[in-house]
Design an enzyme around this catalytic site. Structure first.
Site, PDB file in Angstrom:
ATOM      1  N   ASP A  14       1.063  -0.787   0.161  1.00 39.24           N
ATOM      2  CA  ASP A  14      -0.140   0.071  -0.223  1.00 39.24           C
ATOM      3  C   ASP A  14       0.805   1.600   0.238  1.00 39.24           C
ATOM      4  O   ASP A  14       1.574   1.297   0.537  1.00 39.24           O
ATOM      5  CB  ASP A  14      -0.805   0.264   1.439  1.00 39.24           C
ATOM      6  CG  ASP A  14      -1.337  -0.902   1.323  1.00 39.24           C
ATOM      7  OD1 ASP A  14      -1.605  -2.285   0.412  1.00 39.24           O
ATOM      8  OD2 ASP A  14      -2.272  -1.134   2.961  1.00 39.24           O
TER       9      ASP A  14
ATOM     10  N   GLU B 196     -10.479  -2.342   3.884  1.00 39.79           N
ATOM     11  CA  GLU B 196      -8.551  -2.076   4.714  1.00 39.79           C
ATOM     12  C   GLU B 196      -8.933  -0.820   3.989  1.00 39.79           C
ATOM     13  O   GLU B 196      -9.663  -0.603   3.356  1.00 39.79           O
ATOM     14  CB  GLU B 196      -7.864  -2.502   4.443  1.00 39.79           C
ATOM     15  CG  GLU B 196      -7.781  -4.439   4.081  1.00 39.79           C
ATOM     16  CD  GLU B 196      -6.961  -5.228   4.014  1.00 39.79           C
ATOM     17  OE1 GLU B 196      -6.256  -5.570   4.767  1.00 39.79           O
ATOM     18  OE2 GLU B 196      -6.899  -5.280   3.039  1.00 39.79           O
TER      19      GLU B 196
END
Ligand code: FRU
Length: 484
Positions: A24, A193
């Site tokens: 990420d 998420e």
């Protein structure tokens, strides 16, 4: 000879870590004239683990320089995803919130500050600063909420397994008060998420703003969805306390297989909402055969909300530098119909196609490189769809779920416009400047790409293309040791 183990070239106009694993984007912030990109990183190896925040900066969102690791894992604690905000007090302080993922399974939010523009960080002695004693509480994204009367900080987090977003507020970036909880919603069998909440004027009208919740969802459980992780969005209203969706539906944010964990930059110039996502999929990220790096960021995108077919729709435009590069590209009217037209590209290429589907009928663009693999883009005007298929033996050898077809809307009843950004293994497709997007990893090889362009009926396709030569700067000093 076509190879099945495709040599994966390093992207040239996307960020990849010099070495090792990345997932990420974290802590996106514009500060001191630089775009800061922190990222989930294993500084010690090619697989997920030892999670830390790597760091890179760019003056223009095109050229990136990697810096020393900003926040390093320690004994008993990994540094999971989070965000950075710039002070609005006129000082130079940056505040980071990240998830401390402890070896005993607990996840809680911690804080760090930087007084040198984001290059070194001091973690808070009181960490964690927000702890529920739970094990899937993560991904703090701090945003500024300012309704003209009051301004405060709002933190979004997830209780990932419960498919819930928990919102907190703070006036001082120190103490946090629970505001509300959103969800669960949509399909079960996934974790939620990396939330973000973005204010966007509808059709450019600042008197009619909406708030768009961005969510990343990853299938879990006994028999998880083989299409893997993906992103969604929900349009609604936010009064500074609760997010109320206009309709209880998670809409696909990107129609490809490889776009995840995208969030916005804090404090971007002109208040623009600029995102970057991770171009991979948890289903096979650990199998992607690139070396010595693994994991790439997407192109940045500029978000807007536009009414498309009667609905407020998230539009994700490519960044200004892509438009500028295309302006210097070579343009041609390509006649197609009896036989496909063949075009050659370096494979680090921006290509824009414009055509009239009512003249040409269906259009097909097949990309091949030296690897035994293909990418086929097929426009079916009657269905109003573009299907992107990646296949071949090199694709099969990545993972059994890597060969795939992505379908996205591309209307057949008006002039069509398609932008392809191909940068080595990264293929991003923008329909009509971002009304729909599809991001996919591809394994075409490293020797350049041939595109075969065909149409059902004779016609012309206006093609503008530019090969990007500049390689990434790998001469910059290697990342050094831990700070903070
Ligand atoms: C999303 C994610 C986050 C977590 C991080 C760990 O891809 O699972 O929820 O913070 O990756 O690397």
């Amino acid at each position: 000879m076509r190879t099945t183990n495709a040599d994966v070239p390093r992207p040239r106009f996307h960020f990849t870590p010099r070495r090792h694993w990345m997932n990420d984007p974290n802590g996106l912030v514009h500060h001191g004239g630089l775009w800061h990109l922190y990222f989930q990183h294993n500084p010690e190896g090619p697989d997920w683990g030892n999670m830390s925040w790597g760091h890179a900066t760019s003056p223009d969102l095109e050229h990136w320089t990697e810096h020393p690791v900003a926040l390093r894992h320690r004994v008993g604690e990994q540094i999971f995803s989070g965000s950075v905000v710039a002070s609005r007090q006129g000082d130079d302080v940056l505040t980071a919130y990240y998830t401390s993922a402890y070896d005993d399974g607990r996840q809680a939010q911690s804080r760090a500050t930087s007084h040198d523009g984001g290059f070194t960080w001091l973690t808070d002695p009181g960490n964690p600063v927000l702890d529920r004693g739970t094990t899937a509480f993560r991904d703090p994204k701090v945003i500024r909420h300012d309704d003209g009367h009051t301004a405060r900080w709002v933190m979004l987090t997830v209780e990932a397994d419960d498919r819930q977003v928990r919102l907190y507020s703070s006036d001082d970036l120190l103490s946090w008060e629970h505001l509300s909880t959103f969800g669960p919603l949509g399909a079960s069998g996934v974790v939620w998420e990396c939330p973000d909440l973005v204010r966007l004027p509808l059709d450019g009208d600042d008197d009619d703003p909406r708030w768009v919740l961005l969510l990343s969802t990853n299938p879990v459980g006994e028999d998880p969805d083989p299409s893997g992780s993906s992103m969604h969005y929900v349009v609604g209203h936010f009064d500074g306390t609760s997010f109320v969706p206009d309709s209880p539906e998670l809409r696909p944010l990107d129609h490809g297989r490889d776009y995840y964990a995208a969030v916005t930059f804090d404090d971007a110039p002109s208040g623009e909402a600029v995102t970057i996502g991770w171009m991979s999929n948890w289903r096979y990220a650990h199998r992607f055969p690139s070396t010595p790096w693994r994991g790439a960021m997407s192109l940045p995108r500029v978000l807007a909300l536009r009414t498309v077919q009667g609905r407020p729709t998230l539009v994700q435009a490519p960044p200004a530098f892509v438009r500028e590069l295309l302006e210097h590209g070579s343009a041609a009217e390509v006649a197609v119909g009896d036989a496909p037209a063949l075009l050659s590209f370096s494979g680090h290429t921006l290509v824009e196609l414009r055509w009239d589907p009512s003249t040409t009928g269906a259009l097909d663009l097949r990309l091949r490189g030296e690897a035994d693999s293909f990418v086929d883009l097929a426009h079916e005007p009657r269905a109003g769809t573009l299907r992107i298929t990646r296949g071949g033996r090199a694709a099969e050898s990545v993972h059994r779920d890597f060969p795939s077809t992505s379908t996205l809307p591309l209307p057949g009843d008006r002039a069509a416009r398609l932008l392809l950004s191909l940068d080595g293994p990264l293929l991003e497709v923008f329909v009509h400047d971002g009304e729909a997007t599809a991001s996919n990893l591809v394994v075409l090889g490293a020797e350049g790409v041939t595109a075969s362009l065909g149409t059902a009926r004779r016609g012309t396709v206006h093609v503008t293309a530019v090969d990007i030569d500049a390689p990434v700067d790998l001469d910059a000093p290697a990342p050094a040791a831990a700070v903070g």
